[in-house]
Structure formats: structure tokens, C-alpha cells
Design a protein around this motif. Sequence first.
Motif, PDB file in Angstrom:
ATOM      1  N   LEU A  28       0.811  -1.203   0.000  1.00 24.00           N
ATOM      2  CA  LEU A  28       0.000   0.000   0.000  1.00 24.00           C
ATOM      3  C   LEU A  28       0.854   1.268   0.000  1.00 24.00           C
ATOM      4  O   LEU A  28       0.515   2.261  -0.631  1.00 24.00           O
ATOM      5  N   ASN A  29       1.975   1.231   0.699  1.00 30.73           N
ATOM      6  CA  ASN A  29       2.835   2.415   0.784  1.00 30.73           C
ATOM      7  C   ASN A  29       3.749   2.579  -0.424  1.00 30.73           C
ATOM      8  O   ASN A  29       4.111   3.705  -0.779  1.00 30.73           O
ATOM      9  N   GLY A  30       4.131   1.467  -1.049  1.00 38.24           N
ATOM     10  CA  GLY A  30       5.131   1.551  -2.107  1.00 38.24           C
ATOM     11  C   GLY A  30       4.654   1.319  -3.517  1.00 38.24           C
ATOM     12  O   GLY A  30       5.356   1.640  -4.469  1.00 38.24           O
ATOM     13  N   THR A  31       3.449   0.766  -3.687  1.00 34.77           N
ATOM     14  CA  THR A  31       2.975   0.415  -5.023  1.00 34.77           C
ATOM     15  C   THR A  31       2.929   1.613  -5.962  1.00 34.77           C
ATOM     16  O   THR A  31       3.402   1.556  -7.101  1.00 34.77           O
ATOM     17  N   ASP A  32       2.347   2.723  -5.505  1.00 29.70           N
ATOM     18  CA  ASP A  32       2.143   3.881  -6.384  1.00 29.70           C
ATOM     19  C   ASP A  32       3.448   4.357  -6.999  1.00 29.70           C
ATOM     20  O   ASP A  32       3.558   4.518  -8.217  1.00 29.70           O
ATOM     21  N   ASN A  33       4.447   4.599  -6.149  1.00 32.54           N
ATOM     22  CA  ASN A  33       5.714   5.144  -6.633  1.00 32.54           C
ATOM     23  C   ASN A  33       6.432   4.170  -7.556  1.00 32.54           C
ATOM     24  O   ASN A  33       6.994   4.568  -8.585  1.00 32.54           O
ATOM     25  N   ILE A  34       6.415   2.895  -7.206  1.00 29.71           N
ATOM     26  CA  ILE A  34       7.115   1.903  -8.019  1.00 29.71           C
ATOM     27  C   ILE A  34       6.409   1.701  -9.361  1.00 29.71           C
ATOM     28  O   ILE A  34       7.055   1.616 -10.417  1.00 29.71           O
ATOM     29  N   VAL A  35       5.081   1.641  -9.361  1.00 27.80           N
ATOM     30  CA  VAL A  35       4.331   1.502 -10.614  1.00 27.80           C
ATOM     31  C   VAL A  35       4.588   2.698 -11.525  1.00 27.80           C
ATOM     32  O   VAL A  35       4.798   2.550 -12.736  1.00 27.80           O
ATOM     33  N   LEU A  36       4.601   3.898 -10.955  1.00 24.31           N
ATOM     34  CA  LEU A  36       4.886   5.098 -11.749  1.00 24.31           C
ATOM     35  C   LEU A  36       6.310   5.072 -12.285  1.00 24.31           C
ATOM     36  O   LEU A  36       6.563   5.496 -13.419  1.00 24.31           O
ATOM     37  N   SER A  37       7.263   4.577 -11.481  1.00 21.74           N
ATOM     38  CA  SER A  37       8.660   4.508 -11.926  1.00 21.74           C
ATOM     39  C   SER A  37       8.813   3.573 -13.126  1.00 21.74           C
ATOM     40  O   SER A  37       9.572   3.860 -14.056  1.00 21.74           O
ATOM     41  N   ILE A  38       8.082   2.474 -13.110  1.00 20.32           N
ATOM     42  CA  ILE A  38       8.226   1.467 -14.168  1.00 20.32           C
ATOM     43  C   ILE A  38       7.440   1.840 -15.424  1.00 20.32           C
ATOM     44  O   ILE A  38       7.929   1.688 -16.549  1.00 20.32           O
ATOM     45  N   PHE A  39       6.206   2.368 -15.253  1.00 23.77           N
ATOM     46  CA  PHE A  39       5.317   2.576 -16.387  1.00 23.77           C
ATOM     47  C   PHE A  39       5.252   4.009 -16.901  1.00 23.77           C
ATOM     48  O   PHE A  39       4.695   4.251 -17.970  1.00 23.77           O
ATOM     49  N   THR A  40       5.779   4.976 -16.133  1.00 24.50           N
ATOM     50  CA  THR A  40       5.705   6.365 -16.594  1.00 24.50           C
ATOM     51  C   THR A  40       7.106   6.980 -16.610  1.00 24.50           C
ATOM     52  O   THR A  40       8.042   6.363 -17.083  1.00 24.50           O
ATOM     53  N   SER A  41       7.246   8.206 -16.089  1.00 25.00           N
ATOM     54  CA  SER A  41       8.528   8.915 -16.142  1.00 25.00           C
ATOM     55  C   SER A  41       8.907   9.426 -14.766  1.00 25.00           C
ATOM     56  O   SER A  41       8.084   9.487 -13.852  1.00 25.00           O
ATOM     57  N   PHE A  42      10.164   9.866 -14.625  1.00 24.92           N
ATOM     58  CA  PHE A  42      10.614  10.439 -13.366  1.00 24.92           C
ATOM     59  C   PHE A  42       9.878  11.746 -13.055  1.00 24.92           C
ATOM     60  O   PHE A  42       9.686  12.091 -11.894  1.00 24.92           O
ATOM     61  N   SER A  43       9.485  12.472 -14.089  1.00 28.00           N
ATOM     62  CA  SER A  43       8.719  13.704 -13.858  1.00 28.00           C
ATOM     63  C   SER A  43       7.381  13.385 -13.197  1.00 28.00           C
ATOM     64  O   SER A  43       6.929  14.106 -12.302  1.00 28.00           O
ATOM     65  N   MET A  44       6.738  12.285 -13.642  1.00 26.51           N
ATOM     66  CA  MET A  44       5.481  11.858 -13.035  1.00 26.51           C
ATOM     67  C   MET A  44       5.710  11.432 -11.582  1.00 26.51           C
ATOM     68  O   MET A  44       4.898  11.734 -10.700  1.00 26.51           O
ATOM     69  N   VAL A  45       6.824  10.743 -11.340  1.00 26.94           N
ATOM     70  CA  VAL A  45       7.174  10.353  -9.974  1.00 26.94           C
ATOM     71  C   VAL A  45       7.386  11.597  -9.115  1.00 26.94           C
ATOM     72  O   VAL A  45       6.985  11.644  -7.950  1.00 26.94           O
ATOM     73  N   SER A  46       8.000  12.613  -9.690  1.00 29.34           N
ATOM     74  CA  SER A  46       8.251  13.853  -8.955  1.00 29.34           C
ATOM     75  C   SER A  46       6.944  14.547  -8.576  1.00 29.34           C
ATOM     76  O   SER A  46       6.789  15.037  -7.453  1.00 29.34           O
ATOM     77  N   ILE A  47       5.987  14.582  -9.518  1.00 24.94           N
ATOM     78  CA  ILE A  47       4.673  15.185  -9.222  1.00 24.94           C
ATOM     79  C   ILE A  47       4.009  14.425  -8.077  1.00 24.94           C
ATOM     80  O   ILE A  47       3.505  15.017  -7.116  1.00 24.94           O
ATOM     81  N   TYR A  48       4.013  13.090  -8.187  1.00 25.16           N
ATOM     82  CA  TYR A  48       3.433  12.263  -7.134  1.00 25.16           C
ATOM     83  C   TYR A  48       4.127  12.533  -5.798  1.00 25.16           C
ATOM     84  O   TYR A  48       3.472  12.653  -4.756  1.00 25.16           O
ATOM     85  N   SER A  49       5.456  12.638  -5.827  1.00 28.13           N
ATOM     86  CA  SER A  49       6.218  12.791  -4.582  1.00 28.13           C
ATOM     87  C   SER A  49       5.913  14.113  -3.882  1.00 28.13           C
ATOM     88  O   SER A  49       5.933  14.177  -2.657  1.00 28.13           O
ATOM     89  N   VAL A  50       5.631  15.165  -4.652  1.00 29.97           N
ATOM     90  CA  VAL A  50       5.307  16.456  -4.033  1.00 29.97           C
ATOM     91  C   VAL A  50       3.972  16.368  -3.297  1.00 29.97           C
ATOM     92  O   VAL A  50       3.844  16.809  -2.150  1.00 29.97           O
ATOM     93  N   TYR A  51       2.957  15.793  -3.944  1.00 29.97           N
ATOM     94  CA  TYR A  51       1.661  15.625  -3.273  1.00 29.97           C
ATOM     95  C   TYR A  51       1.789  14.648  -2.100  1.00 29.97           C
ATOM     96  O   TYR A  51       1.191  14.862  -1.031  1.00 29.97           O
ATOM     97  N   HIS A  52       2.571  13.595  -2.320  1.00 32.61           N
ATOM     98  CA  HIS A  52       2.776  12.616  -1.249  1.00 32.61           C
ATOM     99  C   HIS A  52       3.503  13.249  -0.074  1.00 32.61           C
ATOM    100  O   HIS A  52       3.242  12.920   1.082  1.00 32.61           O
TER     101      HIS A  52
END
Length: 504
Positions: A236-260
Motif C-alpha cells: 500500500l505504501n510503495g505500489t504507487d511510486n514503483i508503478v509510476l517509476s516502471i510505467f511512466t517517467s521520473f517527472s510523473m514520480v516527482s509530481i506524485y512525490s510532491v503531493y505525497h
Amino acid sequence: MRARSLAKNTVSSLIFQICTIVCGFILPRLILKSFGSEVNGLVNSITEFLGIISFLELGVGAVVQSSLFKPLATRDNEEISKIVESAQKFFRILAMILAIYVGILIFIYPILVNQSFGFGYVAILILAMSISSFAQYYFGVVNRLLLVADQHGYVVYSIQTVVIILNTLACFGLIRLNASIQLVKLTTSVIYLAAPVLMSSYINRYYKIDKKIKYVGEPINGKWNGVAQHVAAVVLNGTDNIVLSIFTSFSMVSIYSVYHLVLNGVKNLMISMTNGIHSLLGELWAKQENEKLRKYFEWSEWIIHTSTTFVFSVTAILIVPFVSVYTKGVKDADYVQPLFALLITAASAAVCYRLPYSIMILASGHYKQTQKCYIAAAGINIIISVICVKSHGLIGVAIGTLAAIFYQTLWMSVYVSNHLVKRQKRIFFKQIIVDIATAIIIYKATQGLHIDKLSYSSWIVLAIYVSVIGIAITIAINIIFNHTYVKKMAVFVIYIFNRKSLEL
């Protein structure tokens, strides 16, 4: 005595979380401005991949803490020593596995993600960030579990508060001096080594732990019963970031990380309110003081639900304006994501609504009995997130998390009512109705308020207006529907300030 310990643990934990939130906003903002969204995304992605090693803890930490409640209540030093030494052996093995995992990660990480950095750049960063994790498993976890289980969590939180402030000051200075991200993260790891060292010193001084004790069999009852719960927490804590890392881009991970970053700070602030409650409920369960257990549980449940409703209603209104101000000047990604913000805020609120039930399950040691719920929640999160991320990106992973947490909260509340505190389920559903009504009224009452311009001063003004309205609505509704608990809360607050005797 119980009230005094609860107050000390709650206040020190709140102070720690406030410092964590403030410091947690300063450093990522500096990294964003100094290194850009790609590096910020890389750092957050590596953090999640290093966090996977906690998967191998297999819930043993929670079981260790539950096992300590009874011997601590009876001051059985021999049994405490056996549990501590057994746990130390396990976590030292885990530290060695972490060292091997880091070596493997250095080579496979560029293959797993869309890598735009050089091998040496990433390898040194992974090494720098892994040092504190190694120290945590090798030196610190068991001492922290012992102190928190013994209602001495205030020692842990005080040490952590000092460490996080020192780390922020040191990293702020290094970034100002144009140091590399590797040096900044290495400094963080070195400073964080102080926490396990100080806790170990405290344990050696005030506890009689026999480090050479011999034992036959396993002193930690049901050592592997927390596996499902732990796996679910990691997923539950790690799925979102890891799925975004594999299927999208680091920029998307960065957006997620700011809200997170925002929501994790708010969520941890809420969780800090429960740090003293866990050990208190564990003690009452161990002594089978059932009537007091039910009273403390229901009072805690109301506090957590009411606080969560107010805090996350306000957060849902303020988070997009805050992120807009926070990322002002960052042009390489679109950080304004209103629908994602609403969904991920609702998911974080659901995590906090779940707290009283998960705490009661952990305090009672009912791991095996509840594992099917945790397994189902983990499956829901993985399946929905992977299916939806391709077509919906950030929103897809938020939907997966929200669905999993909603299911888990409902299931756990029913289980606790039926099997642990033995009360009518309608109490939970009444509380949920009050929560929803409060959130809707706060939203409607503040719908016309907007930020004037992209500045912290304008956002603070907006936050004050929204918070005052939210507090007034929350108090008014609870005076009508939960006046007994409002009175108890007032008594507790008065106690914190004058430290007179208190019976909740």
C-alpha cells in the motif's frame, strides 16, 4: 500514570511530526530548485526501491512489540531479554540482506526504470542513501520497539526530533554551497546514525537486558503471524511510486512525490496522535481490563475520526494552492493536478480512519485471524493500479490505493467490533455518517474562498480562513452528536497543561 504517559508520548510525537513536516518541505523544495524534477524523481524512486527491503521484515517488528506488552506489564526482565535478543538476531540478518540487495540494486536499477543518468551517478547515490537504512536494521529497530512498547516513546521522538533538525540545517548549508546530491544524501545518512546510537545508550542505562541470555525455542510467540499485515503495508505504501517509476517517467514520480510529501506529513501528524495509544491498548489487552479497554478504544476512535475529518477536509481544499506555490518557478512538469489531489487526499484520510482498528488488531496480536483482509487489500491495490496507470497515470494509482484502503477500513472495523472490543457495529457507521456530513459542510462553506496570488503569505491567509471555518463546523457538529467525547477531550487538554490526575 497511564494518562501521564499517554500525554508525554502524544505531545513529543506531535512535536516530532511537526518538525518532520516543516523540514520535509524545506529539503525537497531545495532539491527541486537546485537539481530539477528529474533528480527529485530519481531520489524518491530510489527511496521506494530501498524501502522494498522492509518487505523482508515480514511483520516481525509488529509482533515483537505485541510480544513485549505482557512481560513489560509484569516487569519480567528475563522474558524481555529473550524477546529482545531473538529480535536482534533477526534484524541483523536483515541488515546483511540489505547490504546484498543494495549491491544488486546498483546493477538492475537502470534496467527497471527509464534511466537518464550515468551509472556512477546513480550507484554512488544509492550507496549514500542506503547507509542509514543499514544502521536502522542493524542497531536501531529493536531498541525503538522496546521503548515504544514500554510507553517510553517520548525518548524515541525526542531523539528523532533533534536528529531531523540537525540534518535539515546541514543539508541546507550543503545545497547552498552547491554540493552534489550524493554528498547531501550521504550527510543525511551519517547524521541519522546518531539516533540508534543514542537509543542504545538509553537502553543500556535504564533497562536490564541480558545480552548473553540463552533460551530454548522461540520466545516471540507467533513470530511469523504478521506477514500478511506487513506485506500489505509495504504494498500500500510503495505500489504507487514503483508503478509510476516502471510505467511512466521520473517527472510523473516527482509530481506524485510532491503531493505525497504534503499528505504524508499530514498523515504522519495524525499517526503521531496514536503512538501512545498503541502501547496503552496493548497493556490493557494483556491485563484483560476489558471495560477500560473498550472505553479507551472508543474515545481514541472518536478523536482519530474527528481529527482526520477536519484535517483532511482542510487539506483537500488547500493542497492544490499549496503545491502551486511550492513549485512556483519549476517549469519542467505540471504540478497542478486537482482530481489526483482529491483522490489521493481521500486515500490518505482513509488510512487515518483505519488507524484505531489496525492499532487494536496489532495490540491484541490478532495477526493470523485478520490476514485475509490484508492480502485482499494488497491484491486490490496492485491490480487496479497496474490496470489504470497506463490510461489514467497518476489518477489510476490513486484509485487503486483508495479502493484498497476503503475495503480494509470497513472490514477491520467490523472485525474489531465483533471480536475485540465487543460493541455494536452501528457505533462505527454513526461515526462515518458524522464524518461525511462534516466534510461536506466544510467544503460547501469554503467553496467561495480562493488564493489571491501565488505566494506563501496569500496561501497562509487562505489556510487560516479555511481552518477557522473547519474548526467551528467540526466542534458544532460534534457538540450535537458526540457531546460526551467533546467534554472528555476538554478534560484531557486541561490535564496536559496542569498535569493533575485524570481518569478518562
